[in-house]
Scaffold this motif. Structure first.
Motif, PDB file in Angstrom:
ATOM      1  N   THR A   1       0.884  -1.155  -0.100  1.00  7.80           N
ATOM      2  CA  THR A   1      -0.002  -0.025   0.009  1.00  7.80           C
ATOM      3  C   THR A   1       0.904   1.476   0.117  1.00  7.80           C
ATOM      4  N   HIS A   2       2.166   1.126   0.327  1.00  4.39           N
ATOM      5  CA  HIS A   2       2.985   2.255   0.519  1.00  4.39           C
ATOM      6  C   HIS A   2       3.503   2.662  -0.897  1.00  4.39           C
ATOM      7  N   VAL A   3       3.476   1.681  -2.058  1.00  5.50           N
ATOM      8  CA  VAL A   3       4.042   2.220  -3.151  1.00  5.50           C
ATOM      9  C   VAL A   3       2.932   2.899  -3.998  1.00  5.50           C
ATOM     10  N   PRO A   4       3.504   3.876  -4.652  1.00  6.25           N
ATOM     11  CA  PRO A   4       2.331   4.559  -5.581  1.00  6.25           C
ATOM     12  C   PRO A   4       1.832   3.756  -6.758  1.00  6.25           C
ATOM     13  N   ARG A   5       0.560   4.071  -6.911  1.00  2.00           N
ATOM     14  CA  ARG A   5       0.108   3.486  -7.994  1.00  2.00           C
ATOM     15  C   ARG A   5       0.683   4.315  -9.258  1.00  2.00           C
ATOM     16  N   SER A   6       0.449   3.651 -10.530  1.00  2.00           N
ATOM     17  CA  SER A   6       1.198   4.080 -11.896  1.00  2.00           C
ATOM     18  C   SER A   6       0.066   5.287 -12.017  1.00  2.00           C
ATOM     19  N   GLN A   7       0.482   6.395 -12.608  1.00  2.15           N
ATOM     20  CA  GLN A   7      -0.259   7.359 -13.321  1.00  2.15           C
ATOM     21  C   GLN A   7      -1.374   7.035 -14.318  1.00  2.15           C
ATOM     22  N   ARG A   8      -0.827   6.186 -15.075  1.00  3.20           N
ATOM     23  CA  ARG A   8      -1.540   5.519 -16.094  1.00  3.20           C
ATOM     24  C   ARG A   8      -2.955   4.832 -15.554  1.00  3.20           C
ATOM     25  N   VAL A   9      -2.561   4.163 -14.462  1.00  2.00           N
ATOM     26  CA  VAL A   9      -3.901   3.591 -13.954  1.00  2.00           C
ATOM     27  C   VAL A   9      -4.760   4.608 -13.049  1.00  2.00           C
ATOM     28  N   LEU A  10      -4.321   5.493 -12.503  1.00  6.17           N
ATOM     29  CA  LEU A  10      -4.809   6.432 -11.712  1.00  6.17           C
ATOM     30  C   LEU A  10      -5.675   7.289 -12.454  1.00  6.17           C
ATOM     31  N   ASP A  11      -5.196   7.686 -13.810  1.00  2.60           N
ATOM     32  CA  ASP A  11      -5.671   8.385 -14.840  1.00  2.60           C
ATOM     33  C   ASP A  11      -7.112   7.841 -15.469  1.00  2.60           C
ATOM     34  N   VAL A  12      -6.902   6.444 -15.574  1.00  2.56           N
ATOM     35  CA  VAL A  12      -8.129   5.543 -16.021  1.00  2.56           C
ATOM     36  C   VAL A  12      -9.260   5.766 -15.092  1.00  2.56           C
ATOM     37  N   ILE A  13      -8.983   5.683 -13.860  1.00  2.00           N
ATOM     38  CA  ILE A  13      -9.796   5.624 -12.851  1.00  2.00           C
ATOM     39  C   ILE A  13     -10.299   7.117 -12.693  1.00  2.00           C
ATOM     40  N   ARG A  14      -9.720   8.067 -12.815  1.00  2.00           N
ATOM     41  CA  ARG A  14     -10.184   9.454 -12.590  1.00  2.00           C
ATOM     42  C   ARG A  14     -11.413   9.756 -13.851  1.00  2.00           C
ATOM     43  N   ARG A  15     -10.855   9.278 -15.165  1.00  2.00           N
ATOM     44  CA  ARG A  15     -11.406   9.407 -16.320  1.00  2.00           C
ATOM     45  C   ARG A  15     -12.833   8.799 -16.007  1.00  2.00           C
TER      46      ARG A  15
END
Length: 323
Positions: free
Chosen positions: A75-89
């Motif tokens: 849980t301490h490791v940041p998620r990839s921005q690519r995945v986070l962007d998919v979720i935000r969209r």
């Protein structure tokens, strides 16, 4: 649609596949159009147990109506921005978001849980609060349904939340069928405790199983907590303690939940007389039925009948329009 990320947990992925992805020809229709996608062509699953290949890329998530986000033990490791962007969209276009176990970290990291209720595994509660103080974490519940964002505390509660979604999408009868296929409890309320003490019983007859089965066959009768205690040959206080220890709820809350579930099934099977539904389910009056059903499902009896009553239904898509 389920998004798989590096070091994702296989168990929660399997729960999603079991609930949303399996064909159920005995129902005569498909419940969900379920697919997997991943940010990379090869995804190393938790602790390198296996590598997932051959699934769609993240662009497949762009049309999903429900998106199950990645959950990982690191849980301490940041998620990839690519995945986070998919979720935000997905959130921006109105998709339903679901997090199992540490999936709450993913949703919070995407900035979507500020000021909202959420659940995560009790083991990570302190770390979650320290990292995301603006999230209203409910650390001792199985899952939280906050409308368009739902989170489950961990592991087996993914099954609870998955069945809750089936019940929300397709009604109590279908959810009950899926739970029987899973050999799993048909309904555990999200507010039940995550960590339930299950001490080794001093005598073999302390299990609630026989009592629950007996009561489920008699929900239309005037059952009371004292009557259940008498049936189990214990005091009401002892019965209350056993319910808390074994089920994480109270006898009255369990009984009410079972009665509401039965009322839902009766409505789905075509019973239109509310007084009959109330009597057969043990809810007493049509007014009480209306109040309990609205509290449990957010729907009036007529709206519930319109949504889940007998008739043809289309699958809730998991890639184009569903999990």
């Amino acid at each position: 649609m389920l998004v798989v990320d590096d070091n994702s947990n296989p168990f929660e992925m399997s729960c999603a596949i079991e609930i949303f992805g399996l064909a159920r020809p005995e129902l005569g229709r498909e419940l969900y159009d379920f697919r997997l996608c991943a940010a990379e062509p090869e995804t190393r699953m938790r602790d390198g147990f296996f590598t997932l290949t051959g699934v769609a890329g993240p662009e497949a998530a762009e049309s999903a109506d429900t998106l199950i986000v990645p959950n990982r033990p690191d849980t301490h490791v940041p998620r990839s921005q690519r995945v986070l962007d998919v979720i935000r969209r997905a959130h921006a276009r109105g998709a339903r978001l679901v997090g199992f176990c540490s999936g709450a970290f993913t949703l919070a990291e995407a900035g979507l849980l500020d000021g909202r209720r959420a659940a995560c595994h009790w083991m990570w509660a302190d770390a979650f609060r320290a990292r995301f103080p603006r999230v209203r974490l409910e650390a001792d519940v199985l899952f939280v349904d906050d409308g368009d964002i739902l989170t489950a505390s961990g592991s087996a509660s993914a099954l609870d939340l998955g069945l809750h979604l089936v019940r929300r999408d397709h009604g109590a009868e279908i959810a009950n069928h899926v739970s029987r296929r899973l050999v799993f409890a048909a309904h555990r309320d999200g507010g039940q405790r995550q960590f339930v003490e299950r001490p080794v019983p001093a005598v073999p007859d302390e299990s609630l199983g026989p009592l629950l089965a007996w009561a489920q066959e008699r929900l239309g009768e005037p059952l009371t907590v004292s009557g259940l205690a008498a049936r189990a040959a214990v005091s009401p206080a002892t019965l209350h303690r056993r319910f808390r220890n074994q089920l994480g709820t109270t006898p009255l809350a369990w009984l009410t939940g079972e009665r509401v579930a039965l009322a839902c099934r009766l409505i789905e099977r075509g019973e239109e007389r509310l007084d009959v539904v109330a009597a057969r389910s043990g809810l007493g009056t049509a007014a009480n039925l209306r109040a309990r059903l609205r509290r449990e499902t957010g729907l009036s009896p007529s709206a519930y009948r319109k949504r889940f009553g007998a008739g043809p239904a289309q699958p809730t898509a998991a890639g184009g329009s569903g999990p």
